[in-house]
Design an enzyme around this catalytic site. Structure first.
Site, PDB file in Angstrom:
ATOM      1  N   ASP A 111     -10.966  30.647 -19.922  1.00  0.00           N
ATOM      2  CA  ASP A 111      -9.896  30.001 -20.695  1.00  0.00           C
ATOM      3  C   ASP A 111      -9.613  28.619 -20.130  1.00  0.00           C
ATOM      4  O   ASP A 111      -8.769  28.507 -19.256  1.00  0.00           O
ATOM      5  CB  ASP A 111      -8.652  30.902 -20.646  1.00  0.00           C
ATOM      6  CG  ASP A 111      -7.457  30.305 -21.377  1.00  0.00           C
ATOM      7  OD1 ASP A 111      -7.671  29.433 -22.230  1.00  0.00           O
ATOM      8  OD2 ASP A 111      -6.325  30.717 -21.074  1.00  0.00           O
TER       9      ASP A 111
ATOM     10  N   HIS B 237      -5.039  33.741 -17.460  1.00  0.00           N
ATOM     11  CA  HIS B 237      -3.653  33.460 -17.028  1.00  0.00           C
ATOM     12  C   HIS B 237      -3.257  34.252 -15.782  1.00  0.00           C
ATOM     13  O   HIS B 237      -2.212  33.991 -15.203  1.00  0.00           O
ATOM     14  CB  HIS B 237      -2.608  33.707 -18.134  1.00  0.00           C
ATOM     15  CG  HIS B 237      -2.764  32.813 -19.330  1.00  0.00           C
ATOM     16  ND1 HIS B 237      -1.770  32.605 -20.249  1.00  0.00           N
ATOM     17  CD2 HIS B 237      -3.806  32.057 -19.745  1.00  0.00           C
ATOM     18  CE1 HIS B 237      -2.195  31.761 -21.188  1.00  0.00           C
ATOM     19  NE2 HIS B 237      -3.439  31.436 -20.894  1.00  0.00           N
TER      20      HIS B 237
ATOM     21  N   GLU C 297      -3.172  22.313 -23.512  1.00  0.00           N
ATOM     22  CA  GLU C 297      -2.956  23.521 -24.326  1.00  0.00           C
ATOM     23  C   GLU C 297      -2.037  24.499 -23.612  1.00  0.00           C
ATOM     24  O   GLU C 297      -1.143  25.086 -24.216  1.00  0.00           O
ATOM     25  CB  GLU C 297      -4.298  24.185 -24.644  1.00  0.00           C
ATOM     26  CG  GLU C 297      -4.227  25.235 -25.742  1.00  0.00           C
ATOM     27  CD  GLU C 297      -3.792  26.603 -25.283  1.00  0.00           C
ATOM     28  OE1 GLU C 297      -3.341  27.396 -26.130  1.00  0.00           O
ATOM     29  OE2 GLU C 297      -3.875  26.897 -24.076  1.00  0.00           O
TER      30      GLU C 297
ATOM     31  N   ASP D 294      -7.732  21.840 -19.867  1.00  0.00           N
ATOM     32  CA  ASP D 294      -6.640  22.116 -18.919  1.00  0.00           C
ATOM     33  C   ASP D 294      -6.578  23.613 -18.666  1.00  0.00           C
ATOM     34  O   ASP D 294      -7.122  24.409 -19.443  1.00  0.00           O
ATOM     35  CB  ASP D 294      -5.295  21.592 -19.436  1.00  0.00           C
ATOM     36  CG  ASP D 294      -4.755  22.432 -20.589  1.00  0.00           C
ATOM     37  OD1 ASP D 294      -5.506  22.628 -21.561  1.00  0.00           O
ATOM     38  OD2 ASP D 294      -3.605  22.903 -20.520  1.00  0.00           O
TER      39      ASP D 294
HETATM   40 ZN   LIG Z   1      -6.831  28.921 -23.772  1.00  0.00          ZN
END
Ligand SMILES: [Zn+2]
Length: 451
Positions: free
Chosen positions: A123, A423, A156, A92
């Site tokens: 990530d 992010h 996560e 995810d």
């Molecule tokens: Zn991560």
């Protein structure tokens, strides 16, 4: 590195790895099913499951976790009597945020200036590919000398704890001698780093009451006890003059003995405004990895718009306390609660409530697994010595695994070095890092089996 056969194999597999990462990045697998179709996450989960089956994994399964998402599990038995290693990643991703702010579409893996851009490229879809590359490289060079379990989590980034709860309910499932969490990152590109500590966290809500109801600030202000003022004073007591966290009875002087974090670099990474000082004392690494840190996350009081001339009868705040390794989060919570109760002035009524808590994590860097990883990193990153870094945040799954399997060593590596901008918009992965860390992981598995 080129003289090593494992490294040569990984190098030859990089074009395929790029194509696969592009397929995986194309799934908009954000586990917020109000905003993103669940079919996108299911597509990514099936992609991972198919990839594991193609590598000969048995028992490949999509596990329905209690938060409504799926984790992908697979098992690849090794030679008779071999140790078992659990490889973790998550498929995810964070939402892309402002899609217009991306230089190229977030869900299309795009090469630019030697990096591959796309949401999840580092990530942690890159982590999935890293595990596949490591296993393929070993297969092509004499075989995989350990039993391997792979778990790819589906939520996560949501922090909804689905896999943690599933693992607790099925305590044998993820059992392993060593765990490699492929969701951390090197301190900077080219500097092999293992994350060895994570801070824990406790969340406390504090409510302060002074009056039966709000009062007119003209008629009563000056003598009527103001709950908001009392709360502000209690919150301020959590900091020394220099901004260090001060909770009565809680040690705030621990030092970090691993890799250091340059202060100028930290200012840049944190985007601190010119002329504004950092808070706390000691080195930056001491402050963010080895010492407690309090943050007021929110205050309930009237907003400025629409505020009336009133003395407040009640006010409340939500406080997070990051707890360094070596400090028990339960004990720290009690100290924080006692501190708030002792430092709320004027006999105001104060009520504190703990609403969340996670323990800190510290790896045993003297273990055979760490030695095996250090030796592997030395080959994958010639001329560099493996570094130990901390992480200020927490990874709840780490605690779950550490509690379920206290004998297992946990190693945190991965592709999220600072340039990856995880992010944020324009997330990317360094293909060199992917290549080197895949080599390191493969050699780690080999060294660990031999040790
Ligand atoms: Zn991560």
């Amino acid at each position: 590195m080129s003289s090593n056969p494992v490294a040569e194999t990984v190098a030859s597999l990089m074009p395929r790895a790029k194509a696969e990462l592009a397929e995986l990045v194309a799934f908009k697998s954000v586990a917020d099913f109000d905003q993103y179709p669940k079919s996108e996450s299911e597509g990514a989960a099936n992609w991972v499951a198919d990839a594991l089956r193609a590598e000969g994994f048995t028992d490949v399964a999509l596990l329905d976790t209690p938060d409504g998402t799926q984790s992908v599990y697979g098992y690849l038995p090794g030679p008779e009597g071999a140790k078992t290693v659990l490889l973790y990643a998550h498929y995810d991703v964070q939402p892309p945020l402002d899609e217009a702010a991306w230089a190229t579409p977030p869900f299309e893996l795009t090469e630019r200036d030697g990096r591959w851009y796309g949401r999840g490229s580092a990530d942690c879809k890159g982590g999935v590919i890293m595990h596949l590359l490591a296993l393929r490289a070993l297969k092509a060079n004499g075989g995989i000398p350990v039993s391997v379990k792979v778990i790819a989590e589906g939520s996560e980034e949501m922090g909804t704890g689905g896999l943690e709860r599933y693992a607790e309910e099925h305590p044998e499932l993820l059992k392993a001698d060593t765990v490699v969490i492929g969701d951390a990152g090197n301190f900077r590109v080219g500097l092999p780093t293992v994350t060895t500590t994570l801070r824990g966290m406790t969340l406390v809500r504090v409510q302060v009451d002074t009056l039966e109801g709000n009062l007119h600030s003209g008629q009563f202000g000056g003598a009527a006890p103001d709950a908001l003022a009392a709360l502000v004073r209690a919150l301020d007591s959590l900091r020394a003059e220099d901004g260090s966290t001060t909770v009565d009875g809680l040690d705030g002087d621990s030092a970090w003995d691993g890799l250091q974090y340059d202060e100028e670099q930290f200012r840049k990474d944190a985007k601190v405004l010119d002329g504004v000082e950092l808070i706390g004392s000691g080195t930056v690494a001491d402050r963010i990895w080895a010492r407690p840190a309090v943050t007021v996350l929110g205050i309930d009081c009237p907003p400025v718009v629409g505020a009336t001339p009133s003395v407040q009868a009640g006010a409340r705040a939500l406080i997070s306390l990051r707890v360094p390794p070596g400090v028990d989060a339960v004990e720290a919570t009690k100290l924080l609660q006692a501190h708030l109760e002792a430092h709320t002035p004027w006999g105001a009524r104060v009520h504190t409530e703990q609403i969340g808590q996670g323990q800190a994590f510290r790896a045993d860097t003297t273990s055979p697994a760490y030695q095996a990883m250090a030796d592997a990193m030395a080959v994958a990153y010639p001329g560099q010595e493996m570094q130990y870094a901390g992480q200020g945040g927490s990874i709840p799954l780490c605690n779950t695994l550490a509690a379920l399997y206290p004998q297992a060593e946990i190693l945190l590596i991965g592709l999220s070095e600072p340039e990856a901008q995880i992010h944020a918009v324009n997330e990317s992965v360094s293909p060199e890092e992917l290549e080197r860390l895949s080599v390191a992981e493969a050699l780690f598995l080999r060294n660990y089996a031999a040790g």
